[in-house]
Scaffold this motif. Structure first.
Motif, PDB file in Angstrom:
ATOM      1  N   LEU A 174       0.845  -1.177   0.000  1.00 49.95           N
ATOM      2  CA  LEU A 174       0.000   0.000   0.000  1.00 49.95           C
ATOM      3  C   LEU A 174       0.887   1.235   0.000  1.00 49.95           C
ATOM      4  CD1 LEU A 174      -2.537  -1.085   2.773  1.00 49.95           C
ATOM      5  CD2 LEU A 174      -2.539  -1.676   0.351  1.00 49.95           C
ATOM      6  N   GLN A 175       0.741   2.078  -1.012  1.00 46.98           N
ATOM      7  CA  GLN A 175       1.571   3.260  -1.034  1.00 46.98           C
ATOM      8  C   GLN A 175       0.966   4.370  -1.864  1.00 46.98           C
ATOM      9  OE1 GLN A 175       5.430   2.484  -2.757  1.00 46.98           O
ATOM     10  NE2 GLN A 175       4.594   1.465  -4.546  1.00 46.98           N
ATOM     11  N   LEU A 176       1.417   5.601  -1.548  1.00 47.13           N
ATOM     12  CA  LEU A 176       1.117   6.779  -2.335  1.00 47.13           C
ATOM     13  C   LEU A 176       2.413   7.227  -2.992  1.00 47.13           C
ATOM     14  CD1 LEU A 176      -1.052   8.801   0.229  1.00 47.13           C
ATOM     15  CD2 LEU A 176      -1.885   7.554  -1.777  1.00 47.13           C
TER      16      LEU A 176
ATOM     17  N   CYS B 120      -0.625  12.522  -7.209  1.00 44.52           N
ATOM     18  CA  CYS B 120      -0.505  11.583  -6.098  1.00 44.52           C
ATOM     19  C   CYS B 120      -1.289  10.341  -6.493  1.00 44.52           C
ATOM     20  CB  CYS B 120      -1.056  12.208  -4.827  1.00 44.52           C
ATOM     21  SG  CYS B 120      -1.217  11.066  -3.437  1.00 44.52           S
ATOM     22  N   ALA B 121      -0.579   9.285  -6.805  1.00 48.22           N
ATOM     23  CA  ALA B 121      -1.214   8.055  -7.252  1.00 48.22           C
ATOM     24  C   ALA B 121      -1.143   7.002  -6.158  1.00 48.22           C
ATOM     25  CB  ALA B 121      -0.533   7.543  -8.516  1.00 48.22           C
ATOM     26  N   ALA B 122      -2.244   6.331  -5.940  1.00 42.73           N
ATOM     27  CA  ALA B 122      -2.290   5.268  -4.938  1.00 42.73           C
ATOM     28  C   ALA B 122      -2.112   3.915  -5.605  1.00 42.73           C
ATOM     29  CB  ALA B 122      -3.613   5.292  -4.186  1.00 42.73           C
ATOM     30  N   SER B 123      -1.403   3.051  -4.936  1.00 44.87           N
ATOM     31  CA  SER B 123      -1.293   1.670  -5.419  1.00 44.87           C
ATOM     32  C   SER B 123      -1.507   0.719  -4.253  1.00 44.87           C
ATOM     33  CB  SER B 123       0.081   1.423  -6.060  1.00 44.87           C
ATOM     34  OG  SER B 123       1.113   1.540  -5.104  1.00 44.87           O
ATOM     35  N   GLY B 124      -2.156  -0.371  -4.543  1.00 44.36           N
ATOM     36  CA  GLY B 124      -2.409  -1.364  -3.508  1.00 44.36           C
ATOM     37  C   GLY B 124      -3.672  -1.115  -2.714  1.00 44.36           C
TER      38      GLY B 124
ATOM     39  N   GLY C 221       9.715  23.669  -1.382  1.00 42.09           N
ATOM     40  CA  GLY C 221       9.702  22.684  -0.319  1.00 42.09           C
ATOM     41  C   GLY C 221       9.454  21.302  -0.873  1.00 42.09           C
ATOM     42  N   ILE C 222       9.402  20.347   0.034  1.00 45.05           N
ATOM     43  CA  ILE C 222       9.020  18.992  -0.343  1.00 45.05           C
ATOM     44  C   ILE C 222       7.520  18.863  -0.135  1.00 45.05           C
ATOM     45  CG2 ILE C 222       9.344  16.531   0.072  1.00 45.05           C
ATOM     46  CD1 ILE C 222      12.109  17.198   1.202  1.00 45.05           C
ATOM     47  N   TYR C 223       6.836  18.413  -1.156  1.00 49.19           N
ATOM     48  CA  TYR C 223       5.384  18.276  -1.116  1.00 49.19           C
ATOM     49  C   TYR C 223       5.025  16.808  -0.932  1.00 49.19           C
ATOM     50  CZ  TYR C 223       4.600  23.121  -2.378  1.00 49.19           C
ATOM     51  OH  TYR C 223       4.548  24.503  -2.353  1.00 49.19           O
ATOM     52  N   TYR C 224       4.172  16.553   0.049  1.00 51.84           N
ATOM     53  CA  TYR C 224       3.743  15.209   0.378  1.00 51.84           C
ATOM     54  C   TYR C 224       2.231  15.096   0.202  1.00 51.84           C
ATOM     55  CZ  TYR C 224       8.200  15.089   2.937  1.00 51.84           C
ATOM     56  OH  TYR C 224       9.525  15.151   3.303  1.00 51.84           O
ATOM     57  N   CYS C 225       1.782  13.975  -0.293  1.00 51.40           N
ATOM     58  CA  CYS C 225       0.354  13.702  -0.242  1.00 51.40           C
ATOM     59  C   CYS C 225       0.082  12.682   0.859  1.00 51.40           C
ATOM     60  CB  CYS C 225      -0.201  13.242  -1.583  1.00 51.40           C
ATOM     61  SG  CYS C 225       0.338  11.624  -2.137  1.00 51.40           S
ATOM     62  N   THR C 226      -1.118  12.752   1.375  1.00 55.12           N
ATOM     63  CA  THR C 226      -1.503  11.900   2.483  1.00 55.12           C
ATOM     64  C   THR C 226      -2.974  11.551   2.355  1.00 55.12           C
ATOM     65  OG1 THR C 226      -1.570  11.748   4.902  1.00 55.12           O
ATOM     66  CG2 THR C 226      -1.988  13.900   3.943  1.00 55.12           C
ATOM     67  N   ALA C 227      -3.354  10.406   2.891  1.00 53.56           N
ATOM     68  CA  ALA C 227      -4.740   9.956   2.798  1.00 53.56           C
ATOM     69  C   ALA C 227      -5.174   9.295   4.106  1.00 53.56           C
ATOM     70  CB  ALA C 227      -4.908   8.977   1.634  1.00 53.56           C
TER      71      ALA C 227
ATOM     72  N   PHE D 206      -1.709   7.033   5.504  1.00 57.49           N
ATOM     73  CA  PHE D 206      -0.896   6.867   4.301  1.00 57.49           C
ATOM     74  C   PHE D 206      -0.170   8.161   3.961  1.00 57.49           C
ATOM     75  CE2 PHE D 206      -2.557   2.771   3.463  1.00 57.49           C
ATOM     76  CZ  PHE D 206      -3.930   2.802   3.686  1.00 57.49           C
ATOM     77  N   TRP D 207       1.110   8.031   3.644  1.00 59.25           N
ATOM     78  CA  TRP D 207       1.932   9.171   3.212  1.00 59.25           C
ATOM     79  C   TRP D 207       2.780   8.754   2.025  1.00 59.25           C
ATOM     80  CZ3 TRP D 207       1.914  14.117   5.170  1.00 59.25           C
ATOM     81  CH2 TRP D 207       1.231  14.309   6.380  1.00 59.25           C
ATOM     82  N   GLY D 208       2.974   9.692   1.111  1.00 60.98           N
ATOM     83  CA  GLY D 208       3.914   9.464   0.029  1.00 60.98           C
ATOM     84  C   GLY D 208       5.324   9.831   0.455  1.00 60.98           C
ATOM     85  N   GLN D 209       6.270   9.609  -0.445  1.00 60.42           N
ATOM     86  CA  GLN D 209       7.671   9.862  -0.132  1.00 60.42           C
ATOM     87  C   GLN D 209       8.069  11.315  -0.353  1.00 60.42           C
ATOM     88  OE1 GLN D 209       6.616   8.740  -2.986  1.00 60.42           O
ATOM     89  NE2 GLN D 209       7.731   9.997  -4.465  1.00 60.42           N
ATOM     90  N   GLY D 210       7.203  12.068  -1.004  1.00 63.12           N
ATOM     91  CA  GLY D 210       7.455  13.477  -1.239  1.00 63.12           C
ATOM     92  C   GLY D 210       8.068  13.749  -2.596  1.00 63.12           C
ATOM     93  N   THR D 211       7.803  14.950  -3.097  1.00 61.56           N
ATOM     94  CA  THR D 211       8.394  15.410  -4.350  1.00 61.56           C
ATOM     95  C   THR D 211       8.881  16.848  -4.146  1.00 61.56           C
ATOM     96  OG1 THR D 211       8.052  15.647  -6.747  1.00 61.56           O
ATOM     97  CG2 THR D 211       6.179  16.201  -5.338  1.00 61.56           C
ATOM     98  N   GLN D 212      10.063  17.136  -4.632  1.00 60.83           N
ATOM     99  CA  GLN D 212      10.679  18.442  -4.401  1.00 60.83           C
ATOM    100  C   GLN D 212      10.142  19.466  -5.384  1.00 60.83           C
ATOM    101  OE1 GLN D 212      13.180  19.464  -2.034  1.00 60.83           O
ATOM    102  NE2 GLN D 212      12.635  21.492  -2.837  1.00 60.83           N
ATOM    103  N   VAL D 213       9.748  20.608  -4.848  1.00 60.69           N
ATOM    104  CA  VAL D 213       9.350  21.754  -5.665  1.00 60.69           C
ATOM    105  C   VAL D 213      10.292  22.901  -5.319  1.00 60.69           C
ATOM    106  CG1 VAL D 213       7.566  23.473  -6.088  1.00 60.69           C
ATOM    107  CG2 VAL D 213       6.947  21.064  -5.850  1.00 60.69           C
TER     108      VAL D 213
END
Length: 126
Positions: free
Chosen positions: A2-4, A22-26, A92-98, A115-122
């Motif tokens: 399970l991941q974002l 932000c894509a969810a898998s699992g 900053g680093i942008y994270y999605c969460t669910a 659930f949290w993603g690993q982040g993406t740098q902006v």
């Protein structure tokens, strides 16, 4: 598993635009509220925007209101953050969460989500 997974970050000049995904898998994202948080260097993580499971409730932090747009496509199991008129302070680093609840849609954001993603740098810089 399970991941974002976030994508779409990068380097952009002030005034430019980026679209984060932000894509969810699992797991199925459409039963969860989803939010975007960001963390600038030396600062605490802050909530940026959130959207309810069915998309009927949305909130934006005051610093991004009118410039950012959150949306979701439950058929693609993905949430987006369209960021326009970017400023250096958006860096900053942008994270999605669910989770069942990510914010209360009146400005309070919760960061104890499942659930949290690993982040993406902006990075916004000339």
């Amino acid at each position: 598993q399970l991941q974002l997974v976030e994508s779409g970050g990068g380097l952009v000049q002030p005034g430019g635009s980026l679209r984060l995904s932000c894509a969810a898998s699992g797991f199925t994202l459409d039963i969860y509220a989803v939010g975007w948080f960001r963390q600038a260097p030396g600062k605490e993580r802050e909530g940026v925007s959130c959207i309810s499971a069915d998309g009927s409730n949305i909130n934006y932090a005051g610093s991004v209101k009118g410039r950012f747009t959150i949306s979701r496509d439950n058929t693609k199991n993905t949430v987006y953050l369209q960021m326009n008129s970017l400023k250096p302070e958006d860096t900053g680093i942008y994270y999605c969460t669910a989770d069942w609840r990510v914010c209360d849609y009146s400005g309070t954001y919760y960061d104890t989500n499942e659930f949290w993603g690993q982040g993406t740098q902006v990075t916004v810089s000339s």
